[in-house]
Design an enzyme around this catalytic site. Structure first.
Site, mmCIF file in Angstrom:
data_model
loop_
_atom_site.group_PDB
_atom_site.id
_atom_site.type_symbol
_atom_site.label_atom_id
_atom_site.label_comp_id
_atom_site.label_asym_id
_atom_site.label_seq_id
_atom_site.Cartn_x
_atom_site.Cartn_y
_atom_site.Cartn_z
ATOM 1 N N ARG A 104 0.890 -1.091 -0.017
ATOM 2 C CA ARG A 104 -0.072 -0.102 -0.074
ATOM 3 C C ARG A 104 0.964 1.360 0.041
ATOM 4 O O ARG A 104 1.682 1.534 0.735
ATOM 5 C CB ARG A 104 -0.921 0.104 1.356
ATOM 6 C CG ARG A 104 -1.702 1.413 1.277
ATOM 7 C CD ARG A 104 -2.672 1.422 2.572
ATOM 8 N NE ARG A 104 -3.692 0.606 2.041
ATOM 9 C CZ ARG A 104 -5.154 0.554 2.422
ATOM 10 N NH1 ARG A 104 -5.298 1.232 3.445
ATOM 11 N NH2 ARG A 104 -6.149 -0.062 2.169
ATOM 12 N N HIS A 131 -7.329 1.069 -6.163
ATOM 13 C CA HIS A 131 -7.588 0.202 -5.057
ATOM 14 C C HIS A 131 -8.537 -1.125 -5.697
ATOM 15 O O HIS A 131 -9.423 -1.375 -5.395
ATOM 16 C CB HIS A 131 -8.403 0.837 -4.005
ATOM 17 C CG HIS A 131 -8.409 0.227 -2.632
ATOM 18 N ND1 HIS A 131 -7.674 -0.866 -2.315
ATOM 19 C CD2 HIS A 131 -9.342 0.642 -1.639
ATOM 20 C CE1 HIS A 131 -8.017 -1.492 -1.121
ATOM 21 N NE2 HIS A 131 -8.683 -0.387 -0.581
ATOM 22 N N GLN A 134 -10.354 -3.755 -3.387
ATOM 23 C CA GLN A 134 -11.605 -3.237 -3.045
ATOM 24 C C GLN A 134 -12.639 -3.441 -3.936
ATOM 25 O O GLN A 134 -13.709 -3.984 -3.517
ATOM 26 C CB GLN A 134 -11.327 -1.669 -2.759
ATOM 27 C CG GLN A 134 -12.821 -1.175 -2.058
ATOM 28 C CD GLN A 134 -13.184 -1.789 -0.863
ATOM 29 O OE1 GLN A 134 -12.376 -1.634 0.085
ATOM 30 N NE2 GLN A 134 -14.458 -2.187 -0.651
ATOM 31 N N ASP A 223 -17.340 7.187 -0.905
ATOM 32 C CA ASP A 223 -16.190 7.377 -0.439
ATOM 33 C C ASP A 223 -15.614 8.429 0.288
ATOM 34 O O ASP A 223 -16.247 9.596 -0.094
ATOM 35 C CB ASP A 223 -15.079 6.683 -1.258
ATOM 36 C CG ASP A 223 -13.459 6.433 -0.563
ATOM 37 O OD1 ASP A 223 -13.577 6.383 0.720
ATOM 38 O OD2 ASP A 223 -12.586 6.482 -1.408
ATOM 39 N N CYS A 263 -16.607 1.922 1.058
ATOM 40 C CA CYS A 263 -15.408 1.035 1.108
ATOM 41 C C CYS A 263 -14.889 1.028 2.591
ATOM 42 O O CYS A 263 -14.311 0.104 3.058
ATOM 43 C CB CYS A 263 -14.410 1.501 -0.008
ATOM 44 S SG CYS A 263 -13.776 3.225 0.310
ATOM 45 N N ARG A 291 -13.806 -8.363 1.545
ATOM 46 C CA ARG A 291 -12.120 -8.284 1.039
ATOM 47 C C ARG A 291 -11.527 -9.706 1.416
ATOM 48 O O ARG A 291 -10.552 -9.940 0.788
ATOM 49 C CB ARG A 291 -11.751 -7.070 2.055
ATOM 50 C CG ARG A 291 -12.324 -5.611 2.011
ATOM 51 C CD ARG A 291 -11.825 -5.318 0.507
ATOM 52 N NE ARG A 291 -10.256 -5.098 0.334
ATOM 53 C CZ ARG A 291 -9.399 -4.172 0.925
ATOM 54 N NH1 ARG A 291 -10.120 -3.156 1.251
ATOM 55 N NH2 ARG A 291 -8.407 -4.282 0.758
HETATM 56 N N1 CP Z 1 -11.338 -0.057 2.456
HETATM 57 C C1 CP Z 1 -9.980 -0.243 2.921
HETATM 58 O O1 CP Z 1 -9.098 -0.552 2.187
HETATM 59 O O2 CP Z 1 -9.991 -0.177 4.336
HETATM 60 P P1 CP Z 1 -8.360 0.118 5.050
HETATM 61 O O3 CP Z 1 -7.851 1.291 4.603
HETATM 62 O O4 CP Z 1 -8.785 0.221 6.560
HETATM 63 O O5 CP Z 1 -7.581 -0.946 4.860
HETATM 64 N N1 NVA Z 2 -9.940 6.820 -1.077
HETATM 65 C C1 NVA Z 2 -9.615 6.282 0.165
HETATM 66 C C2 NVA Z 2 -9.926 4.986 0.303
HETATM 67 C C3 NVA Z 2 -9.381 4.379 1.805
HETATM 68 C C4 NVA Z 2 -9.693 2.936 1.529
HETATM 69 C C5 NVA Z 2 -8.181 6.743 0.433
HETATM 70 O O1 NVA Z 2 -7.427 6.461 -0.333
HETATM 71 O O2 NVA Z 2 -7.840 7.321 1.632
#
Ligand code: CP
Ligand code: NVA
Length: 304
Positions: A104, A131, A134, A223, A263, A291
């Site tokens: 990530r 993502h 997701q 989101d 999400c 997930r």
């Molecule tokens: N939806 C999601 O990816 O959540 P986290 O940021 O908690 O992993």
């Molecule tokens: N768009 C959000 C998604 C988190 C899972 C971010 O990138 O913070």
């Protein structure tokens, strides 16, 4: 055979379909109390430049469920990503120790660089650009609740961000009809729309009017308005997104029974209200659960 999972747009539709089927069959296997120890003795490195609840825990549990192990790596543990040593060296060294890398990162090029220089699979666990895990869990959730994917009308209300982009790519691969309703200046970029509609014409449309965008929706998805790394823009964003909250009034402009998705993490009172998050047609926590089910399938497909 595909080594990595970096972006839905780069995956053949047949592979995505296979992953969904595998996710559903592993879900029922595990719900039935059985296990598939196909990753016994294998190790996944989980590299996180940003916080996470769902992704971190579900990948860890997914690896353990399949008989393997996961190692959590913070950038500060290894002197930063691309700082103490080049990404191409990191990829090669990780590949000598572990059987897969999940990352990530802020910059999408980081996961691309890791994948190019690793001999083991690399999984995108969220970048500023996309993502994909997701969106695949979301497609699984839509299929479970609506009994179909093709032709499903998905209206995304909010920021044209990483989650929106992966949903747009998923819509093109699975034949959903997506409308992205964002304030002017926060739409998805034209290249994303062209790439999605290049797979299947008419997959993704954009609108600046959330009420008309939800009028025929099977699913309303939102989101956060302030993604990780954008905290300094919060005040401006909250002002700019006025009128784009998913609240009871907006849900009332959609067909009865419309499903609500997010999400997570949600900022209740901003992009979504507490009331809508908790309503009977909210399938938000099924998304979160899926997930785990999708990622088990992904780990098995890439690493077994
Ligand atoms: N939806 C999601 O990816 O959540 P986290 O940021 O908690 O992993
Ligand atoms: N768009 C959000 C998604 C988190 C899972 C971010 O990138 O913070």
């Amino acid at each position: 055979m595909q080594k990595d999972f970096l972006s839905i747009i780069d995956c053949p539709a047949e592979l995505l379909e296979e992953l969904l089927e595998l996710a559903a069959s592993l879900k029922s296997l595990y719900k039935g109390g059985s296990r598939d120890l196909c990753l016994a003795g294998k190790v996944l490195a989980m590299l996180f430049e940003k916080p996470s609840l769902r992704t971190r825990i579900s990948f860890h549990v997914g690896m353990t469920d399949l008989g393997g192990e996961a190692i959590y790596v913070k950038p500060e543990d290894i002197g930063g990503i691309g700082k103490r040593e080049p990404i191409k060296d990191m990829g090669r060294v990780f590949s000598r120790y572990v059987d897969g890398i999940m990352a990530r990162t802020f910059d999408h090029d980081t996961v691309i660089g890791l994948a190019e220089h690793s001999s083991v699979p690399v999984i995108n666990a969220l970048t500023d650009w996309s993502h994909p895990c997701q969106a695949m869990a979301d497609v699984l959730t839509i299929k479970e609740h609506l009994g179909r994917i093709e032709g499903v009308r998905l209206t995304y209300v909010g920021d044209g961000n990483n989650v929106a982009r992966s949903l747009a790519f998923a819509s093109s691969k699975f034949g959903m009809k997506m409308i992205v309703a964002a304030p002017a200046g926060y739409e998805l970029d034209s290249q994303t729309i062209e790439r999605a509609n290049g797979v299947r014409a008419g997959s993704v449309e954009q609108s600046n009017d959330p009420r008309s965008a939800v009028s025929q929706a099977d699913v309303i998805y939102t989101d956060t308005w302030v993604s990780m790394g954008q905290e300094d823009e919060k005040a401006k964003r909250v002002a700019d997104f006025e009128g784009f909250q998913v609240n009871a009034d907006l849900v009332g402009a959609a067909p009865k029974g419309v499903k609500i998705m997010h999400c997570l993490p949600a900022k209740r009172g901003y992009e979504i209200t507490d009331e809508v998050t908790e309503m009977a047609d909210s399938i938000i926590f099924d998304q979160a659960e899926n997930r785990l089910h999708f990622q088990r399938a992904l780990l098995k497909k890439l690493m077994a």
